[in-house]
Design an enzyme around this catalytic site. Structure first.
Site, PDB file in Angstrom:
ATOM      1  N   ASP A   1      17.733  24.525   0.995  1.00 36.14           N
ATOM      2  CA  ASP A   1      17.701  24.285   2.441  1.00 36.14           C
ATOM      3  C   ASP A   1      18.868  25.002   3.111  1.00 36.14           C
ATOM      4  O   ASP A   1      19.906  24.400   3.397  1.00 36.14           O
ATOM      5  CB  ASP A   1      17.757  22.778   2.700  1.00 36.14           C
TER       6      ASP A   1
ATOM      7  N   ARG B   1      15.543   6.834   6.094  1.00 35.04           N
ATOM      8  CA  ARG B   1      16.427   5.706   5.840  1.00 35.04           C
ATOM      9  C   ARG B   1      15.589   4.467   5.560  1.00 35.04           C
ATOM     10  O   ARG B   1      14.560   4.252   6.203  1.00 35.04           O
ATOM     11  CB  ARG B   1      17.328   5.425   7.052  1.00 35.04           C
TER      12      ARG B   1
ATOM     13  N   HIS C   1      18.508  32.165   9.432  1.00 33.15           N
ATOM     14  CA  HIS C   1      18.300  32.506  10.847  1.00 33.15           C
ATOM     15  C   HIS C   1      19.165  33.717  11.165  1.00 33.15           C
ATOM     16  O   HIS C   1      20.373  33.598  11.378  1.00 33.15           O
ATOM     17  CB  HIS C   1      18.684  31.315  11.727  1.00 33.15           C
ATOM     18  N   ASP C   2      18.533  34.887  11.186  1.00 38.52           N
ATOM     19  CA  ASP C   2      19.262  36.137  11.422  1.00 38.52           C
ATOM     20  C   ASP C   2      18.227  37.185  11.800  1.00 38.52           C
ATOM     21  O   ASP C   2      17.062  36.862  12.036  1.00 38.52           O
ATOM     22  CB  ASP C   2      20.038  36.532  10.152  1.00 38.52           C
TER      23      ASP C   2
ATOM     24  N   ASP D   1      24.100  16.721  -1.291  1.00 36.58           N
ATOM     25  CA  ASP D   1      25.010  17.337  -0.320  1.00 36.58           C
ATOM     26  C   ASP D   1      26.456  17.042  -0.717  1.00 36.58           C
ATOM     27  O   ASP D   1      27.008  15.977  -0.405  1.00 36.58           O
ATOM     28  CB  ASP D   1      24.720  16.807   1.084  1.00 36.58           C
TER      29      ASP D   1
ATOM     30  N   LYS E   1      18.233  27.114   5.924  1.00 36.31           N
ATOM     31  CA  LYS E   1      17.856  27.339   7.324  1.00 36.31           C
ATOM     32  C   LYS E   1      18.190  28.769   7.762  1.00 36.31           C
ATOM     33  O   LYS E   1      18.877  28.994   8.762  1.00 36.31           O
ATOM     34  CB  LYS E   1      18.527  26.316   8.241  1.00 36.31           C
TER      35      LYS E   1
ATOM     36  N   THR F   1      16.704  16.500  12.852  1.00 36.65           N
ATOM     37  CA  THR F   1      16.594  15.059  13.105  1.00 36.65           C
ATOM     38  C   THR F   1      17.895  14.472  13.649  1.00 36.65           C
ATOM     39  O   THR F   1      17.931  13.295  14.031  1.00 36.65           O
ATOM     40  CB  THR F   1      16.178  14.307  11.827  1.00 36.65           C
TER      41      THR F   1
ATOM     42  N   ARG G   1      21.997   9.976   1.636  1.00 40.97           N
ATOM     43  CA  ARG G   1      22.978   8.926   1.383  1.00 40.97           C
ATOM     44  C   ARG G   1      22.413   7.584   0.920  1.00 40.97           C
ATOM     45  O   ARG G   1      23.083   6.882   0.156  1.00 40.97           O
ATOM     46  CB  ARG G   1      23.849   8.750   2.627  1.00 40.97           C
TER      47      ARG G   1
ATOM     48  N   GLN H   1      22.069  10.700  11.768  1.00 39.11           N
ATOM     49  CA  GLN H   1      20.684  10.967  12.109  1.00 39.11           C
ATOM     50  C   GLN H   1      20.295  10.149  13.342  1.00 39.11           C
ATOM     51  O   GLN H   1      20.835   9.068  13.581  1.00 39.11           O
ATOM     52  CB  GLN H   1      19.750  10.599  10.941  1.00 39.11           C
TER      53      GLN H   1
ATOM     54  N   LYS I   1      17.376  18.710  -3.547  1.00 41.18           N
ATOM     55  CA  LYS I   1      17.707  19.620  -2.438  1.00 41.18           C
ATOM     56  C   LYS I   1      19.134  20.121  -2.565  1.00 41.18           C
ATOM     57  O   LYS I   1      20.070  19.336  -2.717  1.00 41.18           O
ATOM     58  CB  LYS I   1      17.536  18.935  -1.079  1.00 41.18           C
TER      59      LYS I   1
END
Length: 239
Positions: A61, A183, A65-66, A12, A63, A122, A213, A192, A34
């Site tokens: 990833d 974690r 949505h449409d 990320d 997500k 999450t 992380r 999270q 990812k």
């Protein structure tokens, strides 16, 4: 099963140079990389194509949505980029979910990517549910949306490991369960809320554990990844 195949590292970042160097360093030590919304919005499908050549499978990833038509075409594009798994949001409903499956098959007719539905993030807890006026518990909503995903032809879901054991029981061995919010016991939970350790996630039935992380923020990414793989090695997964 090689425990490395369970581990997905979330890259990320908007920094393409860092993403490329991290991916190259981790390539022999993880099963998945990812690419999320931040990296994809900065660098697009070319980044997926580039990282797919390193060896680990790519989990895209976004997500999605449409409306169904838009998601179907987007899924086709995601599949063509070389992703091995991609996310859509269960809240989009049956027609959208079915369109994502069909679109992915049009994008890659041989070995299309796995399609998994995001259920409850999450980062959400019961307080957030109350603020959103959702009259269910997170576990109840995860179960309902997982059922919708299965009925719509998806391969599985993204869900907290807190729900993984129930999902495995209800949907069987072939249902793919991807668990974020991972974690180690010594790590901060950051933003999270519903988190577990890598070993707990595997024990609960997860197929893929997504770690960000605790690896990408470590002084030595490779050693951090190897430590998590070691933690998961030999863990019996619920069936």
């Amino acid at each position: 099963m090689d425990a490395r195949e369970f581990l997905c590292v979330a890259l990320d970042s908007s920094d393409r140079g860092w993403i490329r160097s991290a991916a190259a360093a981790l390539a022999d030590h993880v099963g998945w990389l990812k690419i999320g919304l931040e990296a994809f919005s900065a660098h697009g499908p070319a980044l997926v194509e580039e990282l797919a050549g390193l060896g680990p499978k790519i989990f895209l990833d976004l997500k999605l949505h449409d409306i169904p038509a838009t998601v179907g075409r987007a899924a086709a594009n995601c599949a063509a980029s070389g992703a091995s798994m991609l996310t859509v949001h269960a809240a989009g409903g049956r027609r959208m979910l079915e369109a994502a499956v069909e679109g992915s098959r049009q994008g890659v007719r041989q070995s299309p990517p796995k399609i998994v539905a995001v259920t409850v993030l999450t980062s959400l807890d019961s307080t957030a549910f109350s603020e959103l006026r959702i009259g269910k518990t997170p576990a109840d909503l995860v179960g309902a949306w997982a059922g919708l995903a299965a009925d719509s032809g998806l391969d599985g879901v993204v869900a907290s490991a807190h729900e993984a054991a129930a999902l495995r029981r209800d949907f069987g061995e072939d249902f793919l369960i991807v668990t974020p919010g991972i974690r180690r016991a010594s790590n901060s939970t950051d933003d999270q809320r519903r988190v577990v350790t890598p070993a707990q996630a595997i024990q609960a039935g997860a197929d893929v554990v997504v770690v960000g992380r605790p690896i990408t923020g470590a002084d030595d990414l490779v050693e951090a990844a190897k430590s998590i793989v070691e933690e998961m090695t030999g863990i019996e997964r619920i069936r």
